[in-house]
Design a protein around this motif. Sequence first.
Motif, mmCIF file in Angstrom:
data_model
loop_
_atom_site.group_PDB
_atom_site.id
_atom_site.type_symbol
_atom_site.label_atom_id
_atom_site.label_comp_id
_atom_site.label_asym_id
_atom_site.label_seq_id
_atom_site.Cartn_x
_atom_site.Cartn_y
_atom_site.Cartn_z
ATOM 1 N N LEU A 20 0.777 -1.170 -0.052
ATOM 2 C CA LEU A 20 0.015 0.015 0.016
ATOM 3 C C LEU A 20 0.953 1.255 0.034
ATOM 4 N N VAL A 21 1.948 1.128 0.704
ATOM 5 C CA VAL A 21 2.621 2.292 0.920
ATOM 6 C C VAL A 21 3.452 2.467 -0.583
ATOM 7 N N ALA A 22 3.860 1.478 -1.224
ATOM 8 C CA ALA A 22 4.447 1.406 -2.690
ATOM 9 C C ALA A 22 3.411 2.022 -3.602
ATOM 10 N N ILE A 23 2.300 1.651 -3.496
ATOM 11 C CA ILE A 23 1.290 2.237 -4.383
ATOM 12 C C ILE A 23 1.228 3.764 -4.393
ATOM 13 N N VAL A 24 1.348 4.402 -2.921
ATOM 14 C CA VAL A 24 1.294 5.559 -2.943
ATOM 15 C C VAL A 24 2.491 6.306 -3.203
ATOM 16 N N VAL A 25 3.423 5.913 -3.022
ATOM 17 C CA VAL A 25 4.908 6.581 -3.187
ATOM 18 C C VAL A 25 5.634 6.212 -4.334
ATOM 19 N N SER A 26 5.128 5.159 -5.148
ATOM 20 C CA SER A 26 5.871 4.629 -6.285
ATOM 21 C C SER A 26 5.862 5.929 -7.493
ATOM 22 N N ARG A 27 7.272 6.064 -8.047
ATOM 23 C CA ARG A 27 7.503 6.920 -9.176
ATOM 24 C C ARG A 27 7.485 6.413 -10.552
ATOM 25 N N ALA A 28 7.496 5.187 -10.285
ATOM 26 C CA ALA A 28 7.356 4.545 -11.832
ATOM 27 C C ALA A 28 6.374 4.988 -12.675
ATOM 28 N N PRO A 29 6.787 5.183 -13.803
ATOM 29 C CA PRO A 29 5.815 5.514 -14.855
ATOM 30 C C PRO A 29 4.629 4.570 -15.121
ATOM 31 N N ALA A 30 3.740 5.047 -15.481
ATOM 32 C CA ALA A 30 2.440 4.244 -15.525
ATOM 33 C C ALA A 30 2.797 3.426 -16.938
ATOM 34 N N PRO A 31 2.360 2.107 -17.064
ATOM 35 C CA PRO A 31 2.384 1.319 -18.454
ATOM 36 C C PRO A 31 1.344 1.865 -19.084
ATOM 37 N N PRO A 32 1.611 1.473 -20.277
ATOM 38 C CA PRO A 32 0.648 2.069 -21.443
ATOM 39 C C PRO A 32 -0.709 1.352 -21.197
ATOM 40 N N PRO A 33 -1.780 2.041 -21.326
ATOM 41 C CA PRO A 33 -3.040 1.135 -21.127
ATOM 42 C C PRO A 33 -3.150 -0.206 -21.988
ATOM 43 N N PRO A 34 -3.761 -1.186 -21.483
ATOM 44 C CA PRO A 34 -3.675 -2.587 -22.063
ATOM 45 C C PRO A 34 -4.634 -2.381 -23.447
ATOM 46 N N ASP A 35 -4.332 -3.089 -24.582
ATOM 47 C CA ASP A 35 -4.786 -2.917 -25.816
ATOM 48 C C ASP A 35 -6.142 -4.063 -25.570
ATOM 49 N N ARG A 36 -6.702 -4.161 -26.977
ATOM 50 C CA ARG A 36 -8.254 -5.099 -26.663
ATOM 51 C C ARG A 36 -7.564 -6.331 -26.514
ATOM 52 N N ARG A 37 -6.508 -7.058 -27.107
ATOM 53 C CA ARG A 37 -6.355 -8.184 -27.121
ATOM 54 C C ARG A 37 -5.467 -8.391 -25.871
ATOM 55 N N ALA A 38 -5.138 -7.757 -24.987
ATOM 56 C CA ALA A 38 -4.559 -7.995 -23.380
ATOM 57 C C ALA A 38 -5.980 -8.042 -22.828
ATOM 58 N N LEU A 39 -6.734 -7.280 -23.253
ATOM 59 C CA LEU A 39 -8.301 -7.225 -22.191
ATOM 60 C C LEU A 39 -8.991 -8.537 -22.474
ATOM 61 N N ARG A 40 -8.993 -9.052 -23.667
ATOM 62 C CA ARG A 40 -9.661 -10.299 -24.027
ATOM 63 C C ARG A 40 -8.879 -11.331 -23.312
ATOM 64 N N ILE A 41 -7.433 -11.363 -23.270
ATOM 65 C CA ILE A 41 -6.729 -12.496 -22.833
ATOM 66 C C ILE A 41 -6.986 -12.404 -21.050
ATOM 67 N N TYR A 42 -7.035 -11.155 -20.484
ATOM 68 C CA TYR A 42 -7.458 -11.135 -19.373
ATOM 69 C C TYR A 42 -8.785 -11.708 -18.748
ATOM 70 N N GLY A 43 -9.800 -11.317 -19.707
ATOM 71 C CA GLY A 43 -11.128 -11.582 -19.303
ATOM 72 C C GLY A 43 -11.324 -13.260 -19.517
ATOM 73 N N ALA A 44 -10.414 -13.764 -20.425
ATOM 74 C CA ALA A 44 -10.785 -15.126 -20.719
ATOM 75 C C ALA A 44 -10.156 -16.150 -19.705
ATOM 76 N N CYS A 45 -8.965 -15.431 -19.080
ATOM 77 C CA CYS A 45 -8.203 -16.215 -18.053
ATOM 78 C C CYS A 45 -8.993 -16.029 -16.653
ATOM 79 N N VAL A 46 -9.589 -15.029 -16.421
ATOM 80 C CA VAL A 46 -10.314 -15.028 -14.843
ATOM 81 C C VAL A 46 -11.432 -15.529 -15.165
ATOM 82 N N LEU A 47 -12.191 -15.714 -16.461
ATOM 83 C CA LEU A 47 -13.283 -16.596 -16.369
ATOM 84 C C LEU A 47 -12.857 -18.085 -16.273
#
Length: 166
Positions: free
Chosen positions: A44-71
């Motif tokens: 939780l502390v690292a979430i707040v203080v991390s200075r790492a740049p945000a990764p690019p938003p996931p593309d549609r393919r990544a979101l499909r893989i994510y959804g299929a894996c969670v299901l």
Amino acid sequence: MDGRRLGSLIGCAGGLAFVLVSAGGVPGAWWWRALGLVLAGAVLVAIVVSRAPAPPPPDRRALRIYGACVLAMVLAILVGARVLNALGETDLVRLWVVLVVGIHFVPFASAFRQPLFTRLGATMAAIAVAAGAISPWVSWAPYAGAVGGGLALLVFALLGLVRPDV
């Protein structure tokens, strides 16, 4: 909140749940719970203080893989738990959950271009298999495996913020 921080927050919640729910079946339960809480606090502390740049938003393919894996994960947990319960192996259900949760992370490595997910999935799967292998001789092994899986989730949630290249 960017995807890396959100993923670490989800991993933190899941990891802490594994630890808190299962530690009661392991010798030294208070110590494992305390360790889980300390790691969760660090995430939780690292979430707040991390200075790492945000990764690019996931593309549609990544979101499909994510959804299929969670299901697939949810279905595998439900079916596997039902089978293990029918076989009278109720203690192994928690290890089945650790194994399936671990495996569901592996495809995320390519989908999100984060090799950390392969390492997390392999670690959780190895913990579940090892605990299952010794469970005939160590009655609390399934609980220890779930605690170990939870601690792995917490550690990797933290690593994802402080060393995302791992």
